[in-house]
Design a protein around this motif. Structure first.
Motif, PDB file in Angstrom:
ATOM      1  N   UNK A 206      39.582   3.147  15.299  1.00  0.00           N
ATOM      2  CA  UNK A 206      40.018   1.753  15.280  1.00  0.00           C
ATOM      3  C   UNK A 206      39.986   1.158  16.678  1.00  0.00           C
ATOM      4  N   UNK A 207      39.866  -0.146  16.722  1.00  0.00           N
ATOM      5  CA  UNK A 207      40.038  -0.913  17.966  1.00  0.00           C
ATOM      6  C   UNK A 207      41.225  -1.834  17.720  1.00  0.00           C
ATOM      7  N   UNK A 208      42.150  -1.825  18.676  1.00  0.00           N
ATOM      8  CA  UNK A 208      43.339  -2.673  18.550  1.00  0.00           C
ATOM      9  C   UNK A 208      43.376  -3.699  19.670  1.00  0.00           C
ATOM     10  N   UNK A 209      43.977  -4.837  19.397  1.00  0.00           N
ATOM     11  CA  UNK A 209      44.131  -5.857  20.428  1.00  0.00           C
ATOM     12  C   UNK A 209      45.397  -5.592  21.230  1.00  0.00           C
ATOM     13  N   UNK A 210      45.710  -6.468  22.148  1.00  0.00           N
ATOM     14  CA  UNK A 210      46.858  -6.274  23.032  1.00  0.00           C
ATOM     15  C   UNK A 210      48.193  -6.276  22.296  1.00  0.00           C
ATOM     16  N   UNK A 211      48.209  -6.724  21.041  1.00  0.00           N
ATOM     17  CA  UNK A 211      49.437  -6.755  20.239  1.00  0.00           C
ATOM     18  C   UNK A 211      49.555  -5.532  19.330  1.00  0.00           C
TER      19      UNK A 211
ATOM     20  N   UNK B 217      38.932  -4.052  14.635  1.00  0.00           N
ATOM     21  CA  UNK B 217      37.643  -3.488  14.235  1.00  0.00           C
ATOM     22  C   UNK B 217      37.847  -2.022  13.882  1.00  0.00           C
ATOM     23  N   UNK B 218      36.926  -1.483  13.124  1.00  0.00           N
ATOM     24  CA  UNK B 218      36.975  -0.077  12.744  1.00  0.00           C
ATOM     25  C   UNK B 218      35.599   0.544  12.914  1.00  0.00           C
ATOM     26  N   UNK B 219      35.570   1.857  12.987  1.00  0.00           N
ATOM     27  CA  UNK B 219      34.327   2.613  12.808  1.00  0.00           C
ATOM     28  C   UNK B 219      34.477   3.234  11.430  1.00  0.00           C
ATOM     29  N   UNK B 220      33.539   2.881  10.560  1.00  0.00           N
ATOM     30  CA  UNK B 220      33.639   3.297   9.173  1.00  0.00           C
ATOM     31  C   UNK B 220      32.284   3.794   8.695  1.00  0.00           C
ATOM     32  N   UNK B 221      32.307   4.890   7.955  1.00  0.00           N
ATOM     33  CA  UNK B 221      31.102   5.440   7.364  1.00  0.00           C
ATOM     34  C   UNK B 221      31.318   5.663   5.888  1.00  0.00           C
TER      35      UNK B 221
END
Length: 99
Positions: free
Chosen positions: A10-15, A20-24
């Motif tokens: 996962x990618x998280x913002x400052x909060x 976004x995700x990495x998904x397969x």
């Protein structure tokens, strides 16, 4: 054989919200990635839409073990913006691989 989406990072913002995700896509019988189904970057909305449609979305932790289930939650910022969190408070999205 069932093909199941699997979130691996996962990618998280400052909060702390997942953006976004990495998904397969994996074969549910072999647990192997399907041909062309290796994880790629995608917006968290793809996962939100799947969960809202009550589709099964699995997770895989950095050590390769099965991860917790996911649920849709409201993001900390922005009205009506949805994101994801795990359904296991002892294994939050912070425990996923980050990118």
């Amino acid at each position: 054989m069932a093909v199941i989406p699997v979130v691996v990072a996962v990618r998280r913002n400052e909060h702390g919200d997942v953006t976004d995700v990495r998904m397969g896509y994996a074969d549910s019988e072999t647990n192997a990635w399907t041909p062309g189904g290796e994880p790629v970057e995608a917006t968290v909305l793809r996962v939100v839409d799947a969960l809202m449609a009550r589709d099964l979305v699995c997770t895989r932790m950095p050590d390769g073990t099965s991860g917790p289930g996911l649920r849709v939650v409201l993001a900390k910022v922005g009205r009506g913006v949805e994101t994801i969190e795990t359904d296991d408070q002892d294994r939050p999205v912070a425990n996923f691989e980050q990118f």
